[in-house]
Design a protein around this motif. Structure first.
Motif, PDB file in Angstrom:
ATOM      1  N   GLY A 261       1.117  -1.248   0.045  1.00 22.26           N
ATOM      2  CA  GLY A 261       0.038   0.089   0.040  1.00 22.26           C
ATOM      3  C   GLY A 261       0.754   1.353  -0.011  1.00 22.26           C
ATOM      4  O   GLY A 261       0.188   2.197  -0.117  1.00 22.26           O
ATOM      5  N   ASP A 262       2.292   1.104   0.194  1.00 29.44           N
ATOM      6  CA  ASP A 262       3.004   2.615   0.242  1.00 29.44           C
ATOM      7  C   ASP A 262       4.404   1.975  -0.065  1.00 29.44           C
ATOM      8  O   ASP A 262       5.288   2.312   0.644  1.00 29.44           O
ATOM      9  CB  ASP A 262       2.906   3.064   1.711  1.00 29.44           C
ATOM     10  CG  ASP A 262       3.315   4.619   1.547  1.00 29.44           C
ATOM     11  OD1 ASP A 262       3.186   5.069   0.497  1.00 29.44           O
ATOM     12  OD2 ASP A 262       3.819   4.977   2.526  1.00 29.44           O
ATOM     13  N   LEU A 263       4.524   1.292  -1.347  1.00 24.50           N
ATOM     14  CA  LEU A 263       5.784   0.645  -1.559  1.00 24.50           C
ATOM     15  C   LEU A 263       6.734   1.680  -2.245  1.00 24.50           C
ATOM     16  O   LEU A 263       7.338   1.395  -3.462  1.00 24.50           O
ATOM     17  CB  LEU A 263       5.473  -0.477  -2.353  1.00 24.50           C
ATOM     18  CG  LEU A 263       6.585  -1.815  -2.493  1.00 24.50           C
ATOM     19  CD1 LEU A 263       7.253  -2.179  -1.000  1.00 24.50           C
ATOM     20  CD2 LEU A 263       6.011  -3.103  -3.088  1.00 24.50           C
ATOM     21  N   GLY A 266      11.025   4.689   0.624  1.00 26.16           N
ATOM     22  CA  GLY A 266      11.217   5.276   1.848  1.00 26.16           C
ATOM     23  C   GLY A 266      10.672   4.148   2.597  1.00 26.16           C
ATOM     24  O   GLY A 266      11.040   3.978   3.739  1.00 26.16           O
ATOM     25  N   SER A 267      10.068   3.265   2.106  1.00 29.94           N
ATOM     26  CA  SER A 267       9.576   1.740   2.859  1.00 29.94           C
ATOM     27  C   SER A 267      10.393   0.707   2.605  1.00 29.94           C
ATOM     28  O   SER A 267      10.099  -0.581   2.867  1.00 29.94           O
ATOM     29  CB  SER A 267       8.298   1.419   2.365  1.00 29.94           C
ATOM     30  OG  SER A 267       7.437   2.323   2.616  1.00 29.94           O
ATOM     31  N   ILE A 268      11.805   0.981   2.183  1.00 28.54           N
ATOM     32  CA  ILE A 268      12.840  -0.171   1.952  1.00 28.54           C
ATOM     33  C   ILE A 268      13.975   0.392   2.597  1.00 28.54           C
ATOM     34  O   ILE A 268      14.346   1.399   2.520  1.00 28.54           O
ATOM     35  CB  ILE A 268      13.010  -0.419   0.350  1.00 28.54           C
ATOM     36  CG1 ILE A 268      11.705  -0.613  -0.256  1.00 28.54           C
ATOM     37  CG2 ILE A 268      14.054  -1.335   0.148  1.00 28.54           C
ATOM     38  CD1 ILE A 268      11.919  -0.334  -1.907  1.00 28.54           C
ATOM     39  N   ILE A 278       9.550  -2.458   4.995  1.00 28.27           N
ATOM     40  CA  ILE A 278       8.957  -1.946   6.076  1.00 28.27           C
ATOM     41  C   ILE A 278       7.813  -1.302   5.957  1.00 28.27           C
ATOM     42  O   ILE A 278       7.498  -0.967   4.831  1.00 28.27           O
ATOM     43  CB  ILE A 278       9.975  -1.168   7.053  1.00 28.27           C
ATOM     44  CG1 ILE A 278      10.186  -0.032   6.041  1.00 28.27           C
ATOM     45  CG2 ILE A 278      11.184  -1.733   7.296  1.00 28.27           C
ATOM     46  CD1 ILE A 278      10.990   1.095   7.050  1.00 28.27           C
ATOM     47  N   ASP A 279       7.144  -1.085   7.191  1.00 30.83           N
ATOM     48  CA  ASP A 279       6.041  -0.098   7.178  1.00 30.83           C
ATOM     49  C   ASP A 279       4.609  -0.145   6.134  1.00 30.83           C
ATOM     50  O   ASP A 279       4.116   0.598   5.590  1.00 30.83           O
ATOM     51  CB  ASP A 279       6.557   1.289   6.516  1.00 30.83           C
ATOM     52  CG  ASP A 279       7.083   2.188   7.703  1.00 30.83           C
ATOM     53  OD1 ASP A 279       7.125   1.770   8.805  1.00 30.83           O
ATOM     54  OD2 ASP A 279       7.346   3.392   7.242  1.00 30.83           O
ATOM     55  N   PRO A 280       4.120  -1.388   6.232  1.00 24.69           N
ATOM     56  CA  PRO A 280       2.917  -1.547   5.463  1.00 24.69           C
ATOM     57  C   PRO A 280       1.423  -1.165   6.108  1.00 24.69           C
ATOM     58  O   PRO A 280       0.606  -1.957   5.920  1.00 24.69           O
ATOM     59  CB  PRO A 280       2.803  -3.121   5.172  1.00 24.69           C
ATOM     60  CG  PRO A 280       3.454  -3.827   6.387  1.00 24.69           C
ATOM     61  CD  PRO A 280       4.555  -2.556   6.780  1.00 24.69           C
ATOM     62  N   GLU A 281       1.374   0.065   6.808  1.00 24.24           N
ATOM     63  CA  GLU A 281       0.435   0.202   7.584  1.00 24.24           C
ATOM     64  C   GLU A 281      -0.658   0.873   6.684  1.00 24.24           C
ATOM     65  O   GLU A 281      -2.156   0.866   6.937  1.00 24.24           O
ATOM     66  CB  GLU A 281       0.612   1.523   8.452  1.00 24.24           C
ATOM     67  CG  GLU A 281       0.984   2.779   7.620  1.00 24.24           C
ATOM     68  CD  GLU A 281       1.887   3.713   8.686  1.00 24.24           C
ATOM     69  OE1 GLU A 281       1.631   3.892   9.898  1.00 24.24           O
ATOM     70  OE2 GLU A 281       3.116   3.947   8.174  1.00 24.24           O
ATOM     71  N   PHE A 282      -0.436   0.977   5.286  1.00 24.04           N
ATOM     72  CA  PHE A 282      -1.329   1.093   4.324  1.00 24.04           C
ATOM     73  C   PHE A 282      -2.118   0.069   3.518  1.00 24.04           C
ATOM     74  O   PHE A 282      -2.637   0.229   2.566  1.00 24.04           O
ATOM     75  CB  PHE A 282      -0.961   2.317   3.064  1.00 24.04           C
ATOM     76  CG  PHE A 282      -0.677   3.598   3.775  1.00 24.04           C
ATOM     77  CD1 PHE A 282      -1.766   4.584   3.038  1.00 24.04           C
ATOM     78  CD2 PHE A 282       0.260   3.983   4.241  1.00 24.04           C
ATOM     79  CE1 PHE A 282      -1.499   6.038   3.582  1.00 24.04           C
ATOM     80  CE2 PHE A 282       0.465   5.116   4.806  1.00 24.04           C
ATOM     81  CZ  PHE A 282      -0.549   6.309   4.328  1.00 24.04           C
TER      82      PHE A 282
HETATM   83 MG    MG Z   1       5.472   4.792   5.778  1.00 26.31          MG
END
Ligand code: MG
Ligand code: SR1
Length: 453
Positions: A261-263, A266-268, A278-282
């Motif tokens: 959802g937000d790949l 900044g999420s790697i 990281i960071d799959p909150e979306f």
């Molecule tokens: Mg994020």
């Protein structure tokens, strides 16, 4: 006359009083929630054996710092004598904006659920989870060191030889194994139900990516005055508005697979040897091309930004070539791996095997797989274009471009990225392969756009 800017919460179709009520409700936290600071976190973690035993030693000696630089959450690095941990905690509002933008704490629940699925399907490509506390909306996980956020590495010009291989594996496996190609209809519907409540985070995407950059909206910003003519052209482009609205409808309606959802880059977090997402909150069940498009968009943005990071003209040419190779390597790797999974591990209810058991049936299915991949490639390019536009004209920008101090250089890079993005969204069929995209990026990188101001 320019239309009145539309402010937060008033995008077409929303009911302002209802939204106000919802926002106030969101700011209320459940009993037992508190936003931690380093000292209260120390006391809390000392009482969590799964973390305390990993850190080792006396909690009083643990080194704890808050290091979050993302848009949404608190992030702490905790170091003990034996090992470290990263602790991410959701705030009841968007960190970037403050209490004026409430956000549900439940996003930590969706992130934890997505991380669990991702770890199962793409082992070794996410951080290990040590502990999850639903009340505190807190996840304690592996401290990734010496990994850095990929965006920072790319701005510095670092080549990541394993990136394309690892990210294509991550995307192929997480998307395939959460789709109807791998799941039974009942399992798939259960996943749709499990992620259906992540509506506020989806709404951020629906507003910030698919709506606001194409209209006058209070939250938009861009490199003014240099980029003004390009921002205005986007706002007046009827074909583009149709294209982005089709993409928005697909984002809202096509529950194809579990998305990160937000790949973006900044999420790697990665080193030259190891890659973690990281960071799959979306996360939610959406169209596969949204994730694959996010990867390609952020690589292309970085490609165009290199003019602002090189010490002299051409100094980053080799790096530019690597960025485009990584872009092509990601898509081609993804496509090959996804197709292979479909051939070997299609346990889902879609495309029932008995319908394709004959020699002719097998040929028809092989053709259908190719057709699926072409459709997914077109989705990918459309979503990639939309993700590029939002990082240049919408609220949340990328430091790849933002770090360019010379605003003319920045605006030129942005205009080039916008031109490619628009073409990928409107003239998608003109790009039969990822190499056609990277070749066009190279051509546009030599284009001198007319700037405003
Ligand atoms: Mg994020
Ligand atoms: C207001 S939140 C802005 C952006 O940050 C996240 O990383 C997502 O990309 C979101 O759209």
């Amino acid at each position: 006359m320019a239309p009145e800017p539309v402010s937060f919460g008033k995008t077409a179709g929303s009911q302002e009083p209802e939204r106000e009520e919802r926002m106030t409700a969101l700011l209320k936290v459940p009993p037992g929630y508190r936003a931690h600071d380093p000292e209260s976190l120390r006391v809390y973690l000392a009482g969590v054996p799964a973390v305390a035993e990993r850190l080792g030693g006396d909690p009083a000696a643990w080194r704890i710092e808050e290091v979050g630089d993302g848009n949404l959450n608190l992030v702490f690095k905790v170091r003990g004598p034996k090992a470290g941990a990263a602790v991410k905690q959701a705030l009841p509002y968007l960190r970037l904006v403050g209490e004026g933008w409430p956000l549900p704490l439940e996003r930590a629940h969706y992130e934890h659920m997505a991380l669990t699925h991702e770890a199962r399907h793409a082992p070794g490509l996410t951080p290990e989870i040590y502990h999850y506390d639903a009340t505190l909306a807190l996840i304690a996980m592996e401290l990734l060191e010496p990994h850095i956020i990929m965006r920072h590495g790319m701005i510095a010009g670092t080549v990541y030889p394993k990136f394309a291989e690892d990210l294509s594996t991550f995307a192929a496996r997480t998307l395939f194994f959460t789709s109807d190609l791998a799941l039974s209809a009942a399992e798939k519907k259960a996943m749709i139900a499990a992620f259906a409540g992540n509506t506020e985070l989806c709404k951020i995407t629906e507003d910030l990516i698919f709506t606001e950059p194409y209209m006058v909206a209070e939250r938009n910003r861009w490199t003014s005055p240099f980029l003004d003519p390009h921002a205005e052209a986007i706002r007046e482009d009827g074909d583009l508005k149709v294209a982005v609205s089709r993409l928005k409808a697909k984002f809202m309606g096509l529950a194809e697979a579990m998305l990160h959802g937000d790949l973006h880059t900044g999420s790697i977090m990665l080193t030259v040897e190891d890659t973690r997402v990281i960071d799959p909150e979306f996360a939610f069940m959406g169209p596969m091309g949204f994730d694959t498009g996010a990867v390609i968009a952020n690589l292309l943005i970085n490609y165009f930004s290199q003019a602002g990071h090189e010490d002299g003209p051409g100094e980053r040419d080799a790096y530019r070539r690597w960025v485009l190779e990584a872009t092509a390597g990601f898509w081609n790797g993804f496509s090959a791996k996804f197709l292979k999974l479909w051939e070997k591990e299609a346990t889902g209810d879609a495309y029932p095997a008995p319908l394709f058991a004959s020699p002719e049936g097998r040929l028809r299915l092989a053709g259908e797989r190719q057709a699926w991949m072409l459709r997914l490639f077109a989705d990918t390019l459309g979503f990639a274009g939309a993700k590029m536009v939002r990082r240049i004209l919408g609220l949340a920008h990328n430091i790849d471009l933002e770090k360019i101090a010379d605003e003319r250089v920045r605006a030129s890079a942005e205009a080039r990225a916008l031109k490619l993005a628009r073409d990928m969204m409107v003239n998608t069929a003109a790009y039969p392969s990822i190499e056609a995209v990277t070749a066009q990026a190279e051509r546009l990188n030599a284009w001198e756009p007319k700037l405003g101001g």
